[in-house]
Design an enzyme around this catalytic site. Structure first.
Site, PDB file in Angstrom:
ATOM      1  N   ASP A  54       7.944  -2.535 -23.409  1.00 11.79           N
ATOM      2  CA  ASP A  54       7.477  -3.914 -23.240  1.00 11.79           C
ATOM      3  C   ASP A  54       7.516  -4.309 -21.762  1.00 11.79           C
ATOM      4  O   ASP A  54       8.581  -4.347 -21.152  1.00 11.79           O
ATOM      5  CB  ASP A  54       8.416  -4.826 -24.075  1.00 11.79           C
ATOM      6  CG  ASP A  54       8.062  -6.284 -23.963  1.00 11.79           C
ATOM      7  OD1 ASP A  54       8.663  -7.082 -24.691  1.00 11.79           O
ATOM      8  OD2 ASP A  54       7.178  -6.630 -23.149  1.00 11.79           O
ATOM      9  N   ILE A  55       6.374  -4.604 -21.204  1.00  6.44           N
ATOM     10  CA  ILE A  55       6.268  -4.914 -19.768  1.00  6.44           C
ATOM     11  C   ILE A  55       7.088  -6.144 -19.380  1.00  6.44           C
ATOM     12  O   ILE A  55       7.533  -6.268 -18.235  1.00  6.44           O
ATOM     13  CB  ILE A  55       4.791  -5.094 -19.368  1.00  6.44           C
ATOM     14  CG1 ILE A  55       4.605  -4.936 -17.843  1.00  6.44           C
ATOM     15  CG2 ILE A  55       4.227  -6.427 -19.861  1.00  6.44           C
ATOM     16  CD1 ILE A  55       3.166  -4.818 -17.410  1.00  6.44           C
TER      17      ILE A  55
ATOM     18  N   VAL B 114      -0.598  -8.659 -24.666  1.00  8.64           N
ATOM     19  CA  VAL B 114       0.399  -8.709 -23.585  1.00  8.64           C
ATOM     20  C   VAL B 114       0.405 -10.103 -22.933  1.00  8.64           C
ATOM     21  O   VAL B 114       1.448 -10.597 -22.490  1.00  8.64           O
ATOM     22  CB  VAL B 114       0.126  -7.589 -22.548  1.00  8.64           C
ATOM     23  CG1 VAL B 114      -1.120  -7.827 -21.728  1.00  8.64           C
ATOM     24  CG2 VAL B 114       1.328  -7.377 -21.655  1.00  8.64           C
ATOM     25  N   ASP B 115      -0.744 -10.781 -22.954  1.00 10.10           N
ATOM     26  CA  ASP B 115      -0.843 -12.154 -22.426  1.00 10.10           C
ATOM     27  C   ASP B 115       0.142 -13.064 -23.166  1.00 10.10           C
ATOM     28  O   ASP B 115       0.939 -13.800 -22.571  1.00 10.10           O
ATOM     29  CB  ASP B 115      -2.288 -12.634 -22.635  1.00 10.10           C
ATOM     30  CG  ASP B 115      -2.650 -13.861 -21.814  1.00 10.10           C
ATOM     31  OD1 ASP B 115      -3.774 -14.362 -21.981  1.00 10.10           O
ATOM     32  OD2 ASP B 115      -1.807 -14.317 -21.022  1.00 10.10           O
TER      33      ASP B 115
ATOM     34  N   THR C 167      -7.600  -2.377 -22.950  1.00 13.57           N
ATOM     35  CA  THR C 167      -7.633  -1.364 -24.029  1.00 13.57           C
ATOM     36  C   THR C 167      -7.187  -1.920 -25.378  1.00 13.57           C
ATOM     37  O   THR C 167      -7.147  -1.180 -26.369  1.00 13.57           O
ATOM     38  CB  THR C 167      -6.711  -0.168 -23.687  1.00 13.57           C
ATOM     39  OG1 THR C 167      -5.355  -0.640 -23.636  1.00 13.57           O
ATOM     40  CG2 THR C 167      -7.096   0.487 -22.382  1.00 13.57           C
TER      41      THR C 167
ATOM     42  N   TYR D 258      -9.782  -6.205 -26.000  1.00 14.46           N
ATOM     43  CA  TYR D 258     -11.100  -6.046 -25.347  1.00 14.46           C
ATOM     44  C   TYR D 258     -11.770  -4.705 -25.652  1.00 14.46           C
ATOM     45  O   TYR D 258     -12.897  -4.473 -25.246  1.00 14.46           O
ATOM     46  CB  TYR D 258     -10.974  -6.267 -23.837  1.00 14.46           C
ATOM     47  CG  TYR D 258     -10.926  -7.737 -23.430  1.00 14.46           C
ATOM     48  CD1 TYR D 258     -10.966  -8.752 -24.394  1.00 14.46           C
ATOM     49  CD2 TYR D 258     -10.846  -8.127 -22.100  1.00 14.46           C
ATOM     50  CE1 TYR D 258     -10.915 -10.095 -24.031  1.00 14.46           C
ATOM     51  CE2 TYR D 258     -10.792  -9.472 -21.728  1.00 14.46           C
ATOM     52  CZ  TYR D 258     -10.832 -10.448 -22.703  1.00 14.46           C
ATOM     53  OH  TYR D 258     -10.788 -11.789 -22.349  1.00 14.46           O
TER      54      TYR D 258
HETATM   55  N1  APR Z   1       3.985  -4.725 -22.920  1.00 11.71           N
HETATM   56  C1  APR Z   1       3.129  -3.767 -22.469  1.00 11.71           C
HETATM   57  N2  APR Z   1       1.904  -3.556 -22.980  1.00 11.71           N
HETATM   58  C2  APR Z   1       1.532  -4.341 -24.014  1.00 11.71           C
HETATM   59  C3  APR Z   1       2.357  -5.366 -24.547  1.00 11.71           C
HETATM   60  C4  APR Z   1       3.635  -5.540 -23.951  1.00 11.71           C
HETATM   61  N3  APR Z   1       4.487  -6.490 -24.370  1.00 11.71           N
HETATM   62  N4  APR Z   1       1.676  -5.975 -25.563  1.00 11.71           N
HETATM   63  C5  APR Z   1       0.496  -5.344 -25.673  1.00 11.71           C
HETATM   64  N5  APR Z   1       0.404  -4.356 -24.748  1.00 11.71           N
HETATM   65  C6  APR Z   1      -0.684  -3.418 -24.506  1.00 11.71           C
HETATM   66  C7  APR Z   1      -1.645  -3.178 -25.642  1.00 11.71           C
HETATM   67  O1  APR Z   1      -1.102  -2.225 -26.555  1.00 11.71           O
HETATM   68  C8  APR Z   1      -2.835  -2.621 -24.881  1.00 11.71           C
HETATM   69  O2  APR Z   1      -2.651  -1.232 -24.621  1.00 11.71           O
HETATM   70  O3  APR Z   1      -1.493  -3.992 -23.488  1.00 11.71           O
HETATM   71  C9  APR Z   1      -2.784  -3.366 -23.540  1.00 11.71           C
HETATM   72  C10 APR Z   1      -3.840  -4.450 -23.381  1.00 11.71           C
HETATM   73  O4  APR Z   1      -4.062  -5.059 -24.640  1.00 11.71           O
HETATM   74  P1  APR Z   1      -4.302  -6.669 -24.795  1.00 11.71           P
HETATM   75  O5  APR Z   1      -3.032  -7.358 -24.546  1.00 11.71           O
HETATM   76  O6  APR Z   1      -4.980  -6.859 -26.111  1.00 11.71           O
HETATM   77  O7  APR Z   1      -5.283  -7.034 -23.593  1.00 11.71           O
HETATM   78  P2  APR Z   1      -6.854  -6.788 -23.417  1.00 11.71           P
HETATM   79  O8  APR Z   1      -7.351  -5.654 -24.239  1.00 11.71           O
HETATM   80  O9  APR Z   1      -7.058  -6.755 -21.939  1.00 11.71           O
HETATM   81  O10 APR Z   1      -7.505  -8.118 -24.022  1.00 11.71           O
HETATM   82  C11 APR Z   1      -7.324  -9.318 -23.311  1.00 11.71           C
HETATM   83  O11 APR Z   1      -6.439 -10.427 -25.205  1.00 11.71           O
HETATM   84  O12 APR Z   1      -4.392 -11.429 -25.324  1.00 11.71           O
HETATM   85  C12 APR Z   1      -5.726 -11.664 -25.114  1.00 11.71           C
HETATM   86  O13 APR Z   1      -5.763 -13.556 -23.667  1.00 11.71           O
HETATM   87  C13 APR Z   1      -6.007 -12.181 -23.737  1.00 11.71           C
HETATM   88  O14 APR Z   1      -8.266 -12.725 -24.288  1.00 11.71           O
HETATM   89  C14 APR Z   1      -7.451 -11.798 -23.604  1.00 11.71           C
HETATM   90  C15 APR Z   1      -7.521 -10.448 -24.286  1.00 11.71           C
END
Ligand code: APR
Length: 174
Positions: free
Chosen positions: A14-15, A37-38, A122, A125
């Site tokens: 977890d980042i 992750v947002d 990944t 999106y």
């Molecule tokens: N720590 C590290 N990596 C994480 C965590 C975490 N706590 N939670 C999720 N991830 C990973 C996911 O498994 C994926 O590999 O982060 C990567 C990016 O996934 P998303 O969070 O879905 O982001 P993204 O694909 O860029 O989509 C962005 O999602 O949350 C919304 O507001 C955001 O609309 C935007 C979209």
């Protein structure tokens, strides 16, 4: 300066738990939070993060914006907006490259020692993981070869499959 290869690290988990100068948030263009992750970063940072994000007024895909980290162990958050995957013929690769470049440019301008990236775009999106990891590593490697800061880039993999993907791209065994 260490070789680029030696300044790239992989981390599984977890980042929001990482004590680095900055963690990168895979945000959306409103910068007002979301899932993935947002959502995790906003939950861990607390309400002041959203309050600061509101003052920024959004961020176009491919660009990045800096805020403080508030309750996170990381001092700062670099918010970037990845491309939504539409099959790969709408410039998604270049947009993702731009995300990494923009975040690294902020880290360099602030002399950050350590920056941690999630696998931008990944998740929700839908960017193919292998391709995204290849872009992440290639963009970070070329930045590190030419710049002193950040001194360390950490790619954070939320699941074992993503870790294996990055290991394969980096040619590192398990
Ligand atoms: N720590 C590290 N990596 C994480 C965590 C975490 N706590 N939670 C999720 N991830 C990973 C996911 O498994 C994926 O590999 O982060 C990567 C990016 O996934 P998303 O969070 O879905 O982001 P993204 O694909 O860029 O989509 C962005 O999602 O949350 C919304 O507001 C955001 O609309 C935007 C979209």
């Amino acid at each position: 300066m260490l070789a680029a290869e030696q300044r790239i690290r992989l981390s599984r988990g977890d980042i929001t738990t990482l004590e680095v100068d900055a963690i990168v948030n895979a945000a959306n263009s409103s910068l007002l939070g979301g899932g993935g992750v947002d959502g995790a970063i906003h939950r861990a940072a607390g309400p002041e993060l959203l309050a600061e994000c509101r003052t920024i007024g959004g961020c176009p895909a491919g660009e990045a914006r800096l805020t403080r980290g508030y309750r996170l162990p990381a001092s700062y958050v670099i918010h970037t907006v990845g491309p939504v995957w539409h099959g790969g013929k709408a410039g998604e690769q270049e947009k993702l490259r731009s995300c990494y470049r923009s975040c690294l440019a902020i880290a360099q301008s602030r002399n950050f020692q350590s920056v941690a990236f999630p696998a931008i775009a990944t998740g929700i999106y839908g960017f193919p993981r292998q391709q995204a990891a290849g872009i992440a590593v290639a963009t970070a490697s070329s930045h590190l070869a030419a710049n002193e800061f950040p001194s360390l880039v950490v790619f954070v993999c939320f699941d074992p499959a993503m870790l294996e993907t990055y290991q394969a791209v980096l040619g590192r065994d398990a």
